[in-house]
Design a protein around this motif. Structure first.
Motif, short mmCIF file in Angstrom:
data_model
loop_
_atom_site.label_atom_id
_atom_site.label_comp_id
_atom_site.label_asym_id
_atom_site.label_seq_id
_atom_site.Cartn_x
_atom_site.Cartn_y
_atom_site.Cartn_z
N ARG A 1 31.76 -0.86 74.64
CA ARG A 1 31.58 0.57 74.41
C ARG A 1 32.07 0.96 73.02
NH1 ARG A 1 34.00 5.39 78.25
NH2 ARG A 1 36.00 4.63 77.46
N ALA A 2 33.18 0.38 72.60
CA ALA A 2 33.69 0.66 71.25
C ALA A 2 32.68 0.25 70.19
CB ALA A 2 35.01 -0.05 71.04
N LYS A 3 32.06 -0.90 70.38
CA LYS A 3 31.10 -1.38 69.37
C LYS A 3 29.84 -0.53 69.36
CE LYS A 3 32.83 -6.06 68.91
NZ LYS A 3 32.57 -7.52 68.97
N CYS B 1 37.04 1.85 65.35
CA CYS B 1 37.35 2.38 66.68
C CYS B 1 37.53 1.23 67.65
CB CYS B 1 36.27 3.34 67.16
SG CYS B 1 34.66 2.59 67.47
N ALA B 2 38.30 1.50 68.69
CA ALA B 2 38.58 0.48 69.70
C ALA B 2 38.65 1.12 71.07
CB ALA B 2 39.90 -0.22 69.38
N ASP B 3 38.49 0.28 72.08
CA ASP B 3 38.53 0.75 73.47
C ASP B 3 38.86 -0.46 74.34
OD1 ASP B 3 37.25 3.43 74.99
OD2 ASP B 3 37.28 1.62 76.22
N LEU B 4 39.43 -0.21 75.53
CA LEU B 4 39.60 -1.33 76.47
C LEU B 4 38.26 -1.97 76.76
CD1 LEU B 4 42.21 0.11 79.01
CD2 LEU B 4 42.57 -1.64 77.26
N ASP B 5 37.19 -1.16 76.78
CA ASP B 5 35.82 -1.66 76.90
C ASP B 5 35.30 -1.90 75.49
OD1 ASP B 5 33.11 -2.08 77.23
OD2 ASP B 5 32.85 -0.49 78.71
N VAL B 6 35.44 -3.13 75.01
CA VAL B 6 35.09 -3.43 73.61
C VAL B 6 33.60 -3.20 73.35
CG1 VAL B 6 35.07 -5.22 71.83
CG2 VAL B 6 36.99 -5.07 73.43
#
Length: 367
Positions: free
Chosen positions: A40-42, A33-38
């Motif tokens: 949060r993704a982690k 999974c990925a997000d602009l907020d790395v």
């Protein structure tokens, strides 16, 4: 290959359902999974036992064959285009895009690359609407003549922590909830030929009464009360009302379908279950019909799993990009018709999604 490896982009609240239900179906496996907020993704990745990374890292990963795009609506098209350019099939939360032009670019790029596009909502795959589809197809109410759909409430500023986007371009009740209702109607009756309607902004300014933005003002940019009429290609005439302006209660049904031999009461298309009821000609009351299909709990992500199964088997997927674009065009069509005082003739069409076979387990979607 027995499972499609999937990466999720966008790890907000709705991602939990996709992570959990991704484990339910045997056609796909969420691996990253990925997000602009790395960060949060982690954090989300650790919760669900997958790899967390940046969007660029996820798109560059050759193991990932399909992206589930759970970003905000304004980013849907751009992230879909990035995923397709990276050679990934893509399934996106509703709506497919904010504008028709963006939606067409997504479909055209996918076709040029031989990739699949799918889109929520997939609630029409639930036991409630699938039972209604079977009753229609089996002739329980005769020939469909018309349908009505209603989604009315007072708006989201009283409970949502950040309700502004519901009142900006690409928001409003039609773009927020219309995809559920229109997708269900198309699953029941097939594609739409033309639409007309009236729309208004009833309250140009809204005050947020939820936390943490209590007291902030929202300038409303999109219609908040939309009444539409649809001519379906198969013959029935439908009506739809979506509103954020109903400040009191409502006793309207969610969806009704009217036939030459009776009326079919269809459950809330924002859920997967029932109840389903029929009032047949000559009867004196409603009869609740036992559901013929499973998937009555929250199985959001079933549409993505169905698309993964289609990639593996070569069959068509049900929550298709073409269906989602047809819905997107209809929603804009209601707004256009209101502004222009005319019918809007649909330029797109789509297949009526194939009904699910009887007898499937909740984790099965058919080959």
């Amino acid at each position: 290959m027995d499972k499609i490896k999937v990466g999720i982009i966008g790890t907000g609240n709705i991602s939990g359902a996709y992570f959990n239900n991704g484990k339910r179906f045997d056609s796909m496996e969420v691996v990253a999974c990925a997000d602009l907020d790395v960060a949060r993704a982690k954090q989300k990745a650790e919760e669900h036992g997958v790899r967390g990374c940046s969007v660029q890292e996820l798109l560059a990963d050759p193991e990932i064959q399909m992206v589930i795009n759970l970003t905000i609506p304004a980013a849907h098209a751009s992230v879909c285009l990035e995923a397709l350019e990276a050679g990934k099939h893509v399934y996106v939360e509703k709506p497919l895009a904010v504008t028709r032009e963006e939606g067409l670019r997504v479909l055209e790029l996918a076709r040029s690359k031989g990739l699949l596009v799918g889109s929520a909502p997939d609630t029409f795959l639930g036991g409630g609407i699938q039972t209604a589809v079977k009753l229609l197809d089996d002739g329980w109410i005769g020939t469909p003549i018309g349908a009505s759909a209603f989604m009315v409430c007072g708006g989201h500023e009283s409970w949502h922590p950040a309700p502004e986007f519901y009142y900006h371009k690409g928001g409003g009740p039609m773009f927020d909830m219309g995809p559920y209702y229109l997708t269900a109607l198309i699953a029941l009756l097939g594609p739409i030929k033309r639409v007309t309607g009236s729309a208004r902004i009833s309250f140009p300014e809204r005050t947020i009464t939820s936390q943490p933005k209590f007291g902030q003002k929202i300038q409303v940019e999109t219609p908040t009360h939309v009444a539409g009429i649809m001519d379906f290609a198969s013959g029935p005439v439908g009506t739809i009302l979506t509103s954020f302006d109903v400040k009191g209660g409502s006793m309207l049904p969610r969806i009704e379908v009217y036939g030459s031999e009776g009326t079919l009461l269809v459950p809330d298309p924002n859920g997967f279950g029932g109840p389903v009821s029929i009032w047949r000609s000559g009867s004196k009351e409603w009869t609740e019909i036992p559901l013929s299909h499973g998937k009555v709990e929250n199985v959001r992500g079933a549409g993505a799993a169905d698309m993964a199964r289609a990639i593996l088997s070569g069959r068509k997927h049900r929550a298709s990009g073409e269906l989602a674009y047809h819905v997107l065009e209809a929603m804009h069509g209601f707004h256009d018709a209101s502004v222009e005082g005319a019918h809007y003739v649909m330029k797109s069409t789509c297949d009526r999604p194939a009904p699910l076979p009887l007898g499937l387990a909740d984790n099965e979607l058919g080959d």
